[in-house]
Design a protein around this motif. Structure first.
Motif, mmCIF file in Angstrom:
data_model
loop_
_atom_site.group_PDB
_atom_site.id
_atom_site.type_symbol
_atom_site.label_atom_id
_atom_site.label_comp_id
_atom_site.label_asym_id
_atom_site.label_seq_id
_atom_site.Cartn_x
_atom_site.Cartn_y
_atom_site.Cartn_z
ATOM 1 N N SER A 53 39.591 -11.617 14.322
ATOM 2 C CA SER A 53 39.601 -13.389 15.015
ATOM 3 C C SER A 53 38.616 -12.755 16.173
ATOM 4 C CB SER A 53 40.424 -13.095 15.307
ATOM 5 O OG SER A 53 41.189 -11.709 16.189
ATOM 6 N N SER A 54 37.742 -11.722 16.255
ATOM 7 C CA SER A 54 36.372 -11.880 17.552
ATOM 8 C C SER A 54 35.925 -12.958 17.067
ATOM 9 C CB SER A 54 36.377 -10.595 17.757
ATOM 10 O OG SER A 54 35.615 -10.683 18.620
ATOM 11 N N GLN A 55 35.103 -13.657 18.129
ATOM 12 C CA GLN A 55 33.923 -14.740 17.865
ATOM 13 C C GLN A 55 32.584 -13.707 17.905
ATOM 14 O OE1 GLN A 55 33.888 -17.388 16.580
ATOM 15 N NE2 GLN A 55 35.554 -16.983 16.573
ATOM 16 N N THR A 56 32.705 -12.341 19.013
ATOM 17 C CA THR A 56 31.394 -12.032 18.691
ATOM 18 C C THR A 56 31.106 -11.541 17.829
ATOM 19 O OG1 THR A 56 32.451 -11.162 21.279
ATOM 20 C CG2 THR A 56 30.269 -9.658 20.139
ATOM 21 N N ARG B 118 30.085 -9.792 11.041
ATOM 22 C CA ARG B 118 31.387 -9.780 11.851
ATOM 23 C C ARG B 118 31.930 -9.286 10.419
ATOM 24 N NH1 ARG B 118 30.125 -15.955 13.165
ATOM 25 N NH2 ARG B 118 30.408 -15.984 15.831
#
Length: 390
Positions: free
Chosen positions: A206-209, A79
């Motif tokens: 902050s993205s979970q992807t 990430r």
């Protein structure tokens, strides 16, 4: 002369009748057939054709079989740690990436500007500190003509500016770190999976992807289970050295890799009565792949000089296990046996058989205790596949 002719014909007819009666008595009557049968004795039953193999004494490896799942030795969902637009994708899906290889580049300009600003602020504060030091030196040269308050104030200014420069250095380090985060690199050597974002997309910390999944396949691990009652044997064997683990395809027909038992889990699963184990394989040929289901064999111990027979010799009945042997008179004998282990077409017999005996491995359905048998033994050379008649 005419009177003697009838008498002659009567004698000839009587002789022919006597000869016919004698032949019928000897060959044609039921009593004669029974007499001949009685002289020959009862008919001999034909020998039953069977296959045999010798009972052998050999070292027998004791394996625990089970099912397992392959896992990457290390797995990471890559990430981003900063926000920005993806400028470049530096990897290909399925590629083996090395530790430190560049994966993606994020637009660095905002973070470069922040770094330049922090450096400029430090330069400004360094100039102020230099001026404050000069003022302090002048005040100290004045001696008694300079008030104590002025000297103390100037020393305080120098200390403040020194602390400010330390803060500037921290800000520069932080800005440099943020700039470095725009270059996303591989944390270890592994195989890159399918990418989840494309060039030009905006990514957020902050993205979970994630961007891509990386799995380490050299070495690689397999998680499998074993019955809890085998845990003492596993622990005992582990003390003597790492136990061998063999991974097969789920049908058990193809060997994939050989490795070592690395970890015994710290607790037993009470719901299933099993213990989880972890084996590690070098996997240089990439025969194992993350997520793959495999069949496992864990070598717990080796029985020395065990009595071993082919599995086909072991027969089942309501009274337990038994096997047929062939004695010196080529007759079948039945033996009750006890079997402790079996694998790869061989079984360990604890009771009932002795090395050197010939056990019947094929044709048992026609055999009864005491049956006369005709044996065939497969050639020791499987390539020739010959049969020897005994």
């Amino acid at each position: 002369m005419q009177k003697s002719r009838p008498i002659l014909w009567i004698l000839i007819i009587a002789a022919v009748a006597s000869a016919g009666y004698y032949g019928w008595q000897k060959y044609g009557s039921p009593d004669a057939g029974k007499a001949q049968t009685a002289q020959k004795g009862p008919p001999r039953a034909p020998a039953v054709p069977v296959s045999v193999a010798p009972v052998q004494k050999a070292d027998f490896p004791v394996y625990l079989t089970g099912l397992g799942t392959v896992q990457g030795f290390n797995t990471v969902q890559v990430r981003t740690r900063v926000d920005g637009q993806i400028d470049k994708l530096e990897f290909k899906e399925g590629q083996i990436v090395k530790e430190g290889d560049l994966l993606i580049s994020i637009d660095p300009r905002p973070y470069q500007a922040a770094l330049d600003q922090a450096k400029a602020k430090k330069a400004q504060d360094e100039a102020n500190l230099a001026n404050a030091n000069l003022e302090l030196q002048r005040a100290m040269k004045l001696g008694e003509f300079a008030t104590a308050q002025r000297v103390d104030t100037q020393r305080s200014t120098v200390a403040q500016l020194t602390a400010q420069i330390a803060a500037d250095e921290a800000a520069i380090a932080n800005a440099q770190t943020q700039l470095d985060y725009t270059q996303v690199k591989s944390p270890f050597t592994g195989v890159a999976g399918l990418r989840q974002v494309d060039i030009g997309n905006i990514v957020n910390a902050s993205s979970q992807t994630g961007i891509v999944m990386i799995s380490q396949v050299e070495p690689i691990s397999v998680i499998f289970t074993a019955p809890e009652d085998q845990l003492p044997y596993i622990s005992e064997g582990q003390k003597a050295g790492a136990l061998k683990v063999i991974a097969f395809t789920t049908d058990g027909k193809k060997t994939l890799a050989e490795g070592k038992l690395a970890v015994i889990n710290n607790q037993v699963d009470t719901s299933s009565g099993t213990i989880r184990l972890k084996a590690v394989f070098d996997n240089k040929d990439h025969a194992l792949w993350p997520g793959q289901s495999v069949s496992t064999r864990l070598l717990v111990r080796t029985l020395k000089d065990a009595t071993v027979v082919p599995d086909d010799a072991v027969q089942h009945s309501t009274n337990g296990l038994y096997a047929y042997t062939v004695n010196q008179d080529s007759k079948a004998e039945v033996h009750k046996i006890k079997v402790s282990y079996g694998i790869d077409g061989r079984s360990v017999v604890d009771e009932g058989l002795s090395p050197g005996q010939q056990v019947i491995t094929g044709g048992q359905f026609k055999v009864q205790p005491g049956s006369l048998v005709s044996t065939t033994v497969a050639s020791s050379d499987p390539a020739q596949n010959k049969v020897r008649q005994e």
